[in-house]
Design an enzyme around this catalytic site. Structure first.
Site, PDB file in Angstrom:
ATOM      1  N   TRP A 221       0.878  -1.183   0.000  1.00 59.06           N
ATOM      2  CA  TRP A 221       0.000   0.000   0.000  1.00 59.06           C
ATOM      3  C   TRP A 221       0.908   1.224   0.000  1.00 59.06           C
ATOM      4  O   TRP A 221       1.650   1.458   0.945  1.00 59.06           O
ATOM      5  CB  TRP A 221      -0.905   0.023   1.229  1.00 59.06           C
ATOM      6  CG  TRP A 221      -1.804   1.237   1.231  1.00 59.06           C
ATOM      7  CD1 TRP A 221      -1.447   2.529   1.486  1.00 59.06           C
ATOM      8  CD2 TRP A 221      -3.200   1.269   0.949  1.00 59.06           C
ATOM      9  NE1 TRP A 221      -2.529   3.371   1.390  1.00 59.06           N
ATOM     10  CE2 TRP A 221      -3.617   2.622   1.051  1.00 59.06           C
ATOM     11  CE3 TRP A 221      -4.147   0.302   0.611  1.00 59.06           C
ATOM     12  CZ2 TRP A 221      -4.937   3.012   0.849  1.00 59.06           C
ATOM     13  CZ3 TRP A 221      -5.457   0.697   0.399  1.00 59.06           C
ATOM     14  CH2 TRP A 221      -5.846   2.029   0.519  1.00 59.06           C
TER      15      TRP A 221
ATOM     16  N   GLU B 247       7.805  -1.446   1.139  1.00 59.20           N
ATOM     17  CA  GLU B 247       7.835  -1.139   2.572  1.00 59.20           C
ATOM     18  C   GLU B 247       8.754  -2.129   3.282  1.00 59.20           C
ATOM     19  O   GLU B 247       8.709  -3.321   2.993  1.00 59.20           O
ATOM     20  CB  GLU B 247       6.436  -1.272   3.168  1.00 59.20           C
ATOM     21  CG  GLU B 247       5.360  -0.427   2.529  1.00 59.20           C
ATOM     22  CD  GLU B 247       3.976  -0.932   2.865  1.00 59.20           C
ATOM     23  OE1 GLU B 247       3.419  -0.503   3.898  1.00 59.20           O
ATOM     24  OE2 GLU B 247       3.440  -1.762   2.090  1.00 59.20           O
TER      25      GLU B 247
ATOM     26  N   ASP C 118       9.622   2.844   1.436  1.00 58.39           N
ATOM     27  CA  ASP C 118       8.513   3.624   1.965  1.00 58.39           C
ATOM     28  C   ASP C 118       8.405   3.326   3.460  1.00 58.39           C
ATOM     29  O   ASP C 118       7.919   2.277   3.862  1.00 58.39           O
ATOM     30  CB  ASP C 118       7.232   3.228   1.226  1.00 58.39           C
ATOM     31  CG  ASP C 118       5.983   3.921   1.764  1.00 58.39           C
ATOM     32  OD1 ASP C 118       6.090   4.664   2.756  1.00 58.39           O
ATOM     33  OD2 ASP C 118       4.895   3.694   1.191  1.00 58.39           O
TER      34      ASP C 118
ATOM     35  N   GLN D 292       5.085   4.134   7.971  1.00 59.90           N
ATOM     36  CA  GLN D 292       4.665   3.659   9.283  1.00 59.90           C
ATOM     37  C   GLN D 292       5.829   3.168  10.144  1.00 59.90           C
ATOM     38  O   GLN D 292       5.714   3.111  11.363  1.00 59.90           O
ATOM     39  CB  GLN D 292       3.639   2.539   9.129  1.00 59.90           C
ATOM     40  CG  GLN D 292       2.364   3.013   8.450  1.00 59.90           C
ATOM     41  CD  GLN D 292       1.263   1.986   8.462  1.00 59.90           C
ATOM     42  OE1 GLN D 292       1.124   1.204   9.392  1.00 59.90           O
ATOM     43  NE2 GLN D 292       0.457   1.972   7.415  1.00 59.90           N
TER      44      GLN D 292
ATOM     45  N   LYS E 228       3.535   9.583   7.596  1.00 61.91           N
ATOM     46  CA  LYS E 228       2.708   9.539   8.796  1.00 61.91           C
ATOM     47  C   LYS E 228       3.420   9.956  10.087  1.00 61.91           C
ATOM     48  O   LYS E 228       3.006  10.874  10.785  1.00 61.91           O
ATOM     49  CB  LYS E 228       2.153   8.137   8.969  1.00 61.91           C
ATOM     50  CG  LYS E 228       1.221   7.668   7.871  1.00 61.91           C
ATOM     51  CD  LYS E 228       0.842   6.225   8.094  1.00 61.91           C
ATOM     52  CE  LYS E 228      -0.083   5.690   7.020  1.00 61.91           C
ATOM     53  NZ  LYS E 228      -1.436   6.273   7.090  1.00 61.91           N
TER      54      LYS E 228
ATOM     55  N   ARG F  74      -3.508  -4.848  13.070  1.00 58.79           N
ATOM     56  CA  ARG F  74      -2.327  -3.978  13.043  1.00 58.79           C
ATOM     57  C   ARG F  74      -2.320  -3.200  14.351  1.00 58.79           C
ATOM     58  O   ARG F  74      -3.206  -2.382  14.592  1.00 58.79           O
ATOM     59  CB  ARG F  74      -2.382  -3.007  11.867  1.00 58.79           C
ATOM     60  CG  ARG F  74      -2.221  -3.642  10.523  1.00 58.79           C
ATOM     61  CD  ARG F  74      -2.058  -2.580   9.454  1.00 58.79           C
ATOM     62  NE  ARG F  74      -3.232  -1.746   9.288  1.00 58.79           N
ATOM     63  CZ  ARG F  74      -3.273  -0.642   8.543  1.00 58.79           C
ATOM     64  NH1 ARG F  74      -2.176  -0.226   7.934  1.00 58.79           N
ATOM     65  NH2 ARG F  74      -4.386   0.051   8.425  1.00 58.79           N
TER      66      ARG F  74
END
Length: 432
Positions: free
Chosen positions: A131, A204, A237, A240, A266, A400
């Site tokens: 994502w 990620e 990426d 998070q 984020k 999560r």
């Protein structure tokens, strides 16, 4: 009239809205209009790493908005340059050139455009569980959901099998994931499909929406070699995972690799809209020589840049990387204890304060428990815990869990206690 107005006037953009009206938030808790207190185990949208309404963030916003909030995009201010320098100081060489933006999707768009311009290619490789955002280029590199019904994606996007140790699709003699053979075969297929214009691999370090999947040690070094062999750039990426959540400043540090381009979002704004695309002086120079353009309304905005500086101040002063590692250990121990008590918990995985709990109907077959995941999420909310469950077709439900780095050991224990009770209640009722 709140809910009728919401039904009448809001465009629905994903799963159903949480059936609570949130009035305020402080620290690790949300407070509803009817007086309920909810422990926030998602840090907002996995972003509020310093908790909600952190007093130093509040003070920074109040001060900065009264002096300098927004500028013409070609103008610079001290907070922007200071934040760029401070970010570079947290990173290994040669990552030192910074572009400050607003969202994760925007930072990934900037990275992909830069990679395409510098390499001359247009083909992008990403994990099948990825994502990266909802704008055109980021969405084209997103495979975990949201691809159907919108017409053609950007041309030249390829999916790389997600190296999932819990559900190995290429197993060795002992049933373990043979990620090297998986990776070799994946690039054989990518090479067969490529028109000779491979530009970048955007991935990620820990796939979040893909089910909190952490590729094995050694995987990213091998992936970087695959990129080097093909003249591709490696883009990581860390929306998070960046800025201390995993117990180190950046998740890629575990693997001994340095990406060509790093994207942050984020966690950088601790809940406010701030993102960054970071690369080397060499790549930035090549992009600039070719006329790199990423001119947006809120590029280099001073207000959120000042917030980013405060975030870095707090992370460094309060040693929150170490705190995330310690609290993450407590959280993991609590989740493993829950796994011992509940057969429906198939796997516990993750790093630091980003943990995943996958529910299954049978530990041997690993048959997914999608309905149970939804029921447990609802029951947690009733009991005072906000949780997020990722439901991937055929893979069941994975929670999560990403509490703020500022939460206390008691809050971690409370969250585990509520999750334990919710699981017990739903299993007893047969909600699956």
């Amino acid at each position: 009239m709140f809910w009728p107005d919401a039904d009448r006037h809001l465009i629905r953009y994903g799963p159903p809205f949480t059936p609570e009206i949130i009035a305020r938030a402080e620290g690790a808790f949300l407070y509803t209009e009817d007086g309920r207190r909810l422990l926030d185990f998602t840090s907002g949208q996995m972003s509020a790493i310093l908790g909600h309404s952190h007093p130093e963030i509040v003070a920074t916003v109040r001060d900065q908005v009264g002096r300098l909030d927004h500028l013409f995009s070609g103008m610079l201010s001290r907070p922007v340059v200071d934040l760029a320098r401070r970010l570079a100081d947290t990173l290994p060489a040669p990552l030192e050139k910074v572009l400050l933006l607003t969202t994760g999707a925007e930072s990934n768009e900037a990275a992909v455009r830069m990679a395409k311009l510098v390499t001359g290619g247009h083909e992008i490789v990403s994990f099948a569980g990825s994502w990266h955002g909802m704008t055109q280029g980021a969405a084209a590199a997103t495979y975990s959901s949201g691809r159907k019904g919108y017409g053609p994606a950007s041309p030249g996007n390829f999916a790389l099998p997600t190296p999932n140790p819990y559900r190995p699709d290429w197993a060795g003699p002992g049933g373990e994931l043979d990620w090297q053979r998986q990776l070799d075969l994946a690039f054989d297929l990518i090479d067969a499909q490529s028109v000779g214009a491979l530009a970048a691999c955007l991935v990620e370090p820990i796939l979040s929406s893909g089910g909190v999947i952490e590729p094995p040690v050694g995987y990213f070094a091998a992936l970087q070699r695959k990129c080097r062999e093909r003249g591709m750039l490696l883009i990581l990426d860390e929306a998070q995972t960046g800025l201390c959540r995993t117990g180190s400043w950046y998740a890629f540090e575990r693997d001994g690799v340095v990406p060509d381009i790093l994207t942050l979002s984020k966690t950088l704004g601790a809940g406010l809209p701030l993102a960054a695309t970071i690369t080397s002086a060499e790549i930035e120079e090549q992009a600039h020589e070719r006329g790199y353009l990423f001119y947006t309304t809120h590029v280099s905005d001073p207000l959120v840049a000042a917030v980013g500086l405060t975030v870095l101040d707090v992370l460094q002063r309060d040693q929150l990387a170490e705190r995330a590692g310690a609290l993450g250990g407590q959280l993991r121990d609590g989740l493993l204890a829950i796994q011992d008590r509940h057969e429906v918990v198939g796997d516990v995985r993750g790093r630091g304060l980003l943990q995943g709990v996958e529910l299954v109907l049978d530990r041997q077959t690993k048959l997914g428990a999608d309905r149970l995941g939804a029921q447990v999420t609802r029951r947690c909310l009733e009991l005072g815990l906000h949780m997020n469950v990722v439901q991937l077709p055929g893979l069941g439900g994975t929670f999560r869990i990403a509490p703020p780095l500022t939460c206390t050991p008691d809050e971690i224990a409370l969250g585990c206690e509520i999750l334990d009770q919710a699981l017990a209640d739903c299993v007893r009722r047969g909600d699956f």
